[in-house]
Design an enzyme around this catalytic site. Structure first.
Site, PDB file in Angstrom:
ATOM      1  N   HIS A 146       0.344  -1.109  -2.681  1.00 14.95           N
ATOM      2  CA  HIS A 146       1.043  -0.500  -1.994  1.00 14.95           C
ATOM      3  C   HIS A 146       0.144   0.351  -1.097  1.00 14.95           C
ATOM      4  CE1 HIS A 146       4.348   1.858   0.492  1.00 14.95           C
ATOM      5  NE2 HIS A 146       3.224   2.746   0.007  1.00 14.95           N
ATOM      6  N   GLU A 147      -1.051   1.084  -2.062  1.00 16.22           N
ATOM      7  CA  GLU A 147      -1.673   1.641  -1.627  1.00 16.22           C
ATOM      8  C   GLU A 147      -3.102   0.222  -0.705  1.00 16.22           C
ATOM      9  OE1 GLU A 147      -1.136   4.607  -0.921  1.00 16.22           O
ATOM     10  OE2 GLU A 147       0.616   5.298  -1.759  1.00 16.22           O
ATOM     11  N   GLU A 204       5.163   2.215   5.996  1.00 15.45           N
ATOM     12  CA  GLU A 204       5.453   2.152   4.514  1.00 15.45           C
ATOM     13  C   GLU A 204       6.150   0.808   4.198  1.00 15.45           C
ATOM     14  OE1 GLU A 204       4.672   4.574   2.427  1.00 15.45           O
ATOM     15  OE2 GLU A 204       3.855   5.330   3.495  1.00 15.45           O
TER      16      GLU A 204
HETATM   17 ZN   LIG Z   1       2.445   4.538   1.330  1.00 17.76          ZN
END
Ligand SMILES: [Zn+2]
Length: 272
Positions: A146-147, A204
């Site tokens: 994710h990052e 996100e």
């Molecule tokens: Zn994030």
């Protein structure tokens, strides 16, 4: 030379710092041309001006400062260090296919905060406080996938563009000067998004999607991402929700969206 031109010249000769700042902005603007490109995995068309090299410079500057300020906290041996290096190496290898010019590196900091982030250009910081939540390699791969997706999808550069700060960022890179201290602070708050500022909801969601495919490509079972986010969902209902959740609210909706991307991730999954 006209009287006016002479007085303008005189102004800059007397104030070299302002002249340098303006020169840096001019250089920065001249070097910038909008690139139209597609984000990895989600294939969204995006327009950014900062090049990969410029993003790396901004990220590296912030990373160096973080390491300087946290030198006694840097973990450089032991099982937690080994786990972070092992998982990051596999995720980085996948992300590097989309961003070959980024220089990937991970640092584990002994901090009782459940968080992790990736700076523009591929520098990753993980706090030991997140490891009890990730629990295993696949859980950590979920977070790192994710990052790093925020970096490969150039979310920081995109946000600078939206806030009309690209030229200021280019000026800082070119000459180390900003127009005002407030703009300088804003640039590095954005660079440090993930540690200091939340990303937007759509960024996100995009990082969830790309990250899920990345972890699968790296050889981690993507179903483990679902298990991780369900753990987060439970933790968010606890008395003290982890810091990671302040920027990554884990609601049933998020888990549902991830479930929707699973078939795509399964196709990318090659067990190691
Ligand atoms: Zn994030």
């Amino acid at each position: 030379m006209s009287k006016r031109a002479r007085s303008v010249l005189g102004f800059f000769v007397a104030r070299p710092l302002i002249a340098i700042a303006i020169a840096a902005v001019v250089v920065g603007v001249l070097l910038l041309g909008t690139r139209s490109q597609k984000t990895p995995v989600t294939h969204r068309t995006q327009h950014v001006k900062l090049t990969d090299a410029q993003q790396s410079q901004l990220g590296s500057r912030d990373y160096a400062k973080t390491l300087r300020q946290n030198r006694p906290r840097i973990v450089s041996s032991g099982p937690q260090y080994a786990q972070v290096q092992r998982v990051a190496k596999r995720i980085e290898a996948v992300a590097a296919r989309d961003k070959p010019d980024f220089v990937w590196k991970v640092t584990l900091l002994r901090k009782n905060v459940a968080n992790a982030y990736c700076l523009p250009g591929g520098k990753i910081v993980v706090y030991t406080g997140i490891l009890p939540l990730t629990q295993n390699d696949a859980g950590l791969a979920t977070v790192l996938g994710h990052e790093v997706s925020h970096a490969t999808a150039e979310h920081v550069a995109e946000r600078m563009e939206r806030e009309h700060l690209t030229e200021v960022a280019a000026a800082i890179i070119a000459g180390g000067v900003a127009i005002t201290p407030a703009q300088y602070a804003r640039i590095f708050a954005l660079v440090n998004a993930g540690a200091t500022l939340p990303f937007s909801r759509s960024q996100e969601s995009e990082a969830d999607h790309i990250g899920l495919v990345y972890m699968a490509r790296a050889g981690y079972d993507p179903h483990q991402a679902l298990a991780f986010w369900k753990r987060m969902l439970r933790a968010s209902k606890g008395k003290e929700p982890p810091e990671f959740l302040s920027d990554h609210p884990s609601d049933a909706h998020r888990v549902e969206r991830i479930r929707g991307w699973l078939p795509e991730a399964e196709r990318a999954y090659k067990p190691s």
